[in-house]
Structure formats: C-alpha cells, structure tokens
Design a protein around this motif. Structure first.
Motif, PDB file in Angstrom:
ATOM      1  N   GLU A 114      -1.072   0.246  12.251  1.00  0.00           N
ATOM      2  CA  GLU A 114       0.107   1.116  12.133  1.00  0.00           C
ATOM      3  C   GLU A 114       0.437   1.365  10.657  1.00  0.00           C
ATOM      4  O   GLU A 114       0.831   2.469  10.263  1.00  0.00           O
ATOM      5  CB  GLU A 114       1.332   0.483  12.809  1.00  0.00           C
TER       6      GLU A 114
ATOM      7  N   GLY B 159       5.080   4.592   4.697  1.00  0.00           N
ATOM      8  CA  GLY B 159       5.032   6.058   4.663  1.00  0.00           C
ATOM      9  C   GLY B 159       5.837   6.614   3.501  1.00  0.00           C
ATOM     10  O   GLY B 159       5.386   7.505   2.771  1.00  0.00           O
ATOM     11  N   GLU B 160       7.032   6.064   3.297  1.00  0.00           N
ATOM     12  CA  GLU B 160       7.894   6.566   2.209  1.00  0.00           C
ATOM     13  C   GLU B 160       7.253   6.322   0.844  1.00  0.00           C
ATOM     14  O   GLU B 160       7.244   7.202  -0.020  1.00  0.00           O
ATOM     15  CB  GLU B 160       9.264   5.876   2.279  1.00  0.00           C
TER      16      GLU B 160
ATOM     17  N   ASP C  28       6.537  -2.752   6.883  1.00  0.00           N
ATOM     18  CA  ASP C  28       7.149  -1.779   7.779  1.00  0.00           C
ATOM     19  C   ASP C  28       6.444  -0.427   7.629  1.00  0.00           C
ATOM     20  O   ASP C  28       6.436   0.147   6.529  1.00  0.00           O
ATOM     21  CB  ASP C  28       8.634  -1.664   7.406  1.00  0.00           C
ATOM     22  N   PRO C  29       5.860   0.112   8.704  1.00  0.00           N
ATOM     23  CA  PRO C  29       5.144   1.377   8.580  1.00  0.00           C
ATOM     24  C   PRO C  29       6.006   2.494   7.996  1.00  0.00           C
ATOM     25  O   PRO C  29       5.512   3.318   7.215  1.00  0.00           O
ATOM     26  CB  PRO C  29       4.743   1.708  10.025  1.00  0.00           C
ATOM     27  N   LYS C  30       7.303   2.507   8.355  1.00  0.00           N
ATOM     28  CA  LYS C  30       8.177   3.574   7.827  1.00  0.00           C
ATOM     29  C   LYS C  30       8.259   3.488   6.299  1.00  0.00           C
ATOM     30  O   LYS C  30       8.137   4.497   5.599  1.00  0.00           O
ATOM     31  CB  LYS C  30       9.570   3.426   8.455  1.00  0.00           C
ATOM     32  N   ARG C  31       8.433   2.282   5.819  1.00  0.00           N
ATOM     33  CA  ARG C  31       8.516   2.095   4.353  1.00  0.00           C
ATOM     34  C   ARG C  31       7.165   2.416   3.690  1.00  0.00           C
ATOM     35  O   ARG C  31       7.131   3.032   2.630  1.00  0.00           O
ATOM     36  CB  ARG C  31       8.946   0.662   4.063  1.00  0.00           C
TER      37      ARG C  31
ATOM     38  N   ARG D  15       4.126   8.527   0.423  1.00  0.00           N
ATOM     39  CA  ARG D  15       4.502   9.938   0.256  1.00  0.00           C
ATOM     40  C   ARG D  15       4.995  10.183  -1.171  1.00  0.00           C
ATOM     41  O   ARG D  15       4.625  11.179  -1.813  1.00  0.00           O
ATOM     42  CB  ARG D  15       5.580  10.316   1.284  1.00  0.00           C
TER      43      ARG D  15
ATOM     44  N   ALA E 176       0.438   5.047   8.845  1.00  0.00           N
ATOM     45  CA  ALA E 176       1.554   5.564   8.035  1.00  0.00           C
ATOM     46  C   ALA E 176       1.051   5.987   6.658  1.00  0.00           C
ATOM     47  O   ALA E 176       1.471   7.019   6.123  1.00  0.00           O
ATOM     48  CB  ALA E 176       2.636   4.498   7.906  1.00  0.00           C
TER      49      ALA E 176
END
Ligand SMILES: Cc1cc2nc3c(=O)[nH]c(=O)nc-3n(C[C@H](O)[C@H](O)[C@H](O)COP(=O)(O)O)c2cc1C
Length: 369
Positions: free
Chosen positions: A215, A188-189, A183-186, A192, A219
């Motif tokens: 993607e 990213g997290e 998952d790109p959101k994960r 980060r 991220a």
C-alpha cells in the motif's frame, strides 16, 4: 580513474543497439546491470564511491544527507557489530561468516549539504564515464528543506534522486532527524510534494517495518514515483549474556541474509497489486549474484547491496555481477525475462493440493506413535 565522459558507453537512459543480458530498466532509466551499490558508510567518501563504480555497479546511491544536525552528529555516535549465528560478535571484515547479522546505529553524511552536493557532482562525472548511474539520496527530516535540496540536486546536473522516507531509526533517534513513514496517505503527500519539486527520476525508499508495504508503494507510485525501493531494515535488540546489557547499548538497525525472503515477499505482493510496470528495487538481504537473481525473480528490476559491501569490500559487487551473468547465461535469460517469474507463479495456500499426512515427515521420531 576515468575523468571524462568520453568513454564509449551510451548515456544512461538510452538503449543500446544490442542490449546485454544484464541490462535493465528502472522506471525511466536504463542501467547497464541491475546491481546497485546502496548507501552506507563506505559511500560517504570518494574512494568508496569510486570503488563501487570500478566494481561495475549499474548504479551507486551515495550516502544520504539532510539538514538535521542531529542526524549528522549521530554518525559520530554510530557503532557497528557483526554477529554470528549464535549472536556472538565476530571480527568486522571479509572473513566474517556468510550468515552474519549486522547490527548498527548509523547516522548521516557528516559534512554540509554544499560539500555533499559538490562531491556527488564530481563522482557523477566519473560514474557517467563508466555507464553507471550515480543517485543522490535524501532522507526526510523537514519537507521544505528536502524539497529545496532536491531542486539543488537537479540544478547541479545529477541524474536521479532516491528519497528515503523509511529509515529504521526514527523512533530511536533524536526527534525529526530521520523518518519512518507508515501511513500511505502521508507517503502520497510527501512523494507528491517531491514530485512537484523535481523532474528527476525519483526512487522512493520505503520502510519494511510495516504490514502495508504494497500500500505504501502504491501511494508512492500514484504520487509520481518512478520506482520504489523496498524495504528498509528492521529494528532489533540483542541482549548480551555477560553484561546483561543490549549489545551496543541500544536497539539497533539489523540486517542480514535472513531478510531476503521478507524482501522477496514484499516484492511479490507489490507486483501482484501494481503489476509489472511498477518498477521495484529490491533491498535488504542480498549478498551475492544468486540473491540478486532471487530478488529479480520476486519482481525487482534492480537490487541494492549495502552492508555486505561495507563489511567485505567492493569486490563483492564484482563477484555478484559475475555470478549473476553466469546464472543468466546458463539459463539463456535476460534480467527482464527473469523478472517476476517466481512472483507471478506464487499461489495462495488454498490453491495447494492436499497431501497425505505430510506433516508426519517433519517431526522427530520420538514424537511419532
Ligand atoms: C551502516 C549503514 C548505513 C546506512 N546508511 C544509509 C543511508 O545513508 N541512506 C540510505 O538510504 N540507506 C542507508 N542504509 C540502508 C542500506 O542502504 C540498505 O537499505 C540496508 O542496509 C539493507 O540492505 P543490505 O542488506 O544490502 O545491507 C544504511 C545501512 C547500514 C547498515
């Protein structure tokens, strides 16, 4: 082996007055050449790491670690098989055919973190003397421990970190031992958080078990990655005709030369999405210098080679470098000039000209009227 940093080579990260044809940049760091000895079992112990450094690798990524006991114990259950093009096992070693598929159930560095770190620091001193970048490698299990380990890697003086969040095995191994982030959101997290924990050059290694590799890479870069390594191996299963069991009893991580087009596709798509400033490391399917050149043409700044070296020895790295240098010299090009050329001239199907029943030339006589 050299045991000091007194050799003439400039520090990794600084440019030479006259760069060699092979020199490349991966994010913030300069590498003397784009061939990376990538992590696998031959880089668990000093002898294998030394052999990769001595073979001339631009960087060596040591065998990964994390805090998971299950991931360490998995190494004790690891099995490996080389399969020929008929899916029959062949003897493991340098005589295996070039079109071999390698199927494995690997685990992580078997010792504790302190031992792993001390060994990496000792190997880094030897790598520096050869203008080689030694890269620490952490595979995500628990995020807090990964961040703590990264801090210790930096405090110990190591120069770069690869954060692997895309192993093939997460669905098959003990829960939480390793990670396959989709998952790109994960992504990213996670990146980060890692970026916040360490100022080291950070290479994020992604899975290839996704339709969204570009993607995921985007991220990772947005979250502060210096480079992205793409893409991890796939899972597969090979039924045995005699025993009617899966070969080696389970699904396996699989790889081989046939994965090169997939890697090049992901590199090219990612370059198209993110541009040439997003530094990519190609991995999965390179076995010689020409394959390294192919991945560079697809957009890689550097290229990892793992299982072919585990199978055939570190001489493969030396030969790959010689072949790449000869290829570049023949074209009078540098790595940087070669990078992304094929990716940038890649077109869409709709852009291609119509051809007069071209398909007829590709079916057998019996199927033509
Ligand atoms: C037996 C084996 C062990 C591996 N161990 C690691 C590891 O510890 N850390 C890691 O990031 N990748 C690991 N990998 C993945 C390789 O670094 C590489 O991404 C993959 O094998 C594809 O590249 P190749 O075609 O050059 O082998 C391993 C691969 C194999 C085959």
């Amino acid at each position: 082996m050299p045991d000091s940093e007194s050799a003439a080579a400039p520090p990794v990260g600084e440019c030479r007055a006259t760069p060699s044809r092979l020199e490349t940049r991966v994010g913030r760091v300069r590498l003397k050449n784009p061939v990376i000895a990538a992590a696998a079992e031959h880089l668990i112990e000093p002898a294998g790491i030394r052999a990769a450094i001595a073979a001339g690798a631009g960087a060596v990524v040591v065998k990964s670690t994390n805090e998971s006991q299950a991931a360490k114990e998995q190494l004790g259950k690891a099995e490996y098989v080389a399969l020929d093009s008929h899916w029959n096992p062949v003897p493991w070693g340098a005589d295996a055919p070039p079109e071999v598929t390698l199927a494995t159930r690997s685990g992580l560095y078997p010792g504790d973190f302190e031992t792993w770190l001390a060994q990496a620091v000792a190997m880094d001193a030897e790598a520096r003397a050869q203008d080689c970048l030694l890269v620490a490698s952490l595979i995500l299990s628990g995020l807090d421990r990964a961040l703590e380990m990264a801090r210790q890697v930096e405090a110990a003086g190591l120069r770069a970190l690869e954060f692997n969040i895309g192993t093939p095995y997460a669905s098959q191994a003990v829960k939480g031992a390793v990670s396959t982030e989709l998952d790109p959101k994960r992504v990213g997290e996670l990146v980060r958080a890692m970026r916040g924990a360490t100022a080291l050059p950070l290479w994020v290694k992604l899975t290839g078990q996704s339709e969204r590799v570009p993607e995921l890479a985007e991220a990772a870069f947005e979250a502060g990655a210096d480079a992205v390594t793409m893409a991890g191996r796939l899972l597969g299963m090979v039924p045995d005709l005699e025993t009617h069991q899966p070969v080696l009893g389970t699904s396996l991580g699989i790889g081989g030369f046939w994965n090169l087009p997939l890697t090049c596709h992901w590199l090219a798509l990612t370059r198209a999405r993110l541009g040439p400033e997003a530094h990519l490391i190609g991995i999965n399917g390179a076995r010689d210098g020409h394959d390294v050149a192919r991945m560079i043409l697809a957009g890689a700044s550097a290229v990892g080679i793992a299982s072919p070296v585990m199978l055939r020895g570190s001489g493969l790295l030396r030969e790959a470098l010689a072949q790449l240098e000869e290829y570049l010299a023949g074209k009078d090009l540098t790595v940087e000039a070669l990078r992304g050329r094929a990716a940038d001239s890649r077109r869409g199907f709709a852009d291609m000209p119509p051809l007069q029943e071209n398909w007829r030339r590709y079916i057998t006589e019996e199927t033509t009227p």
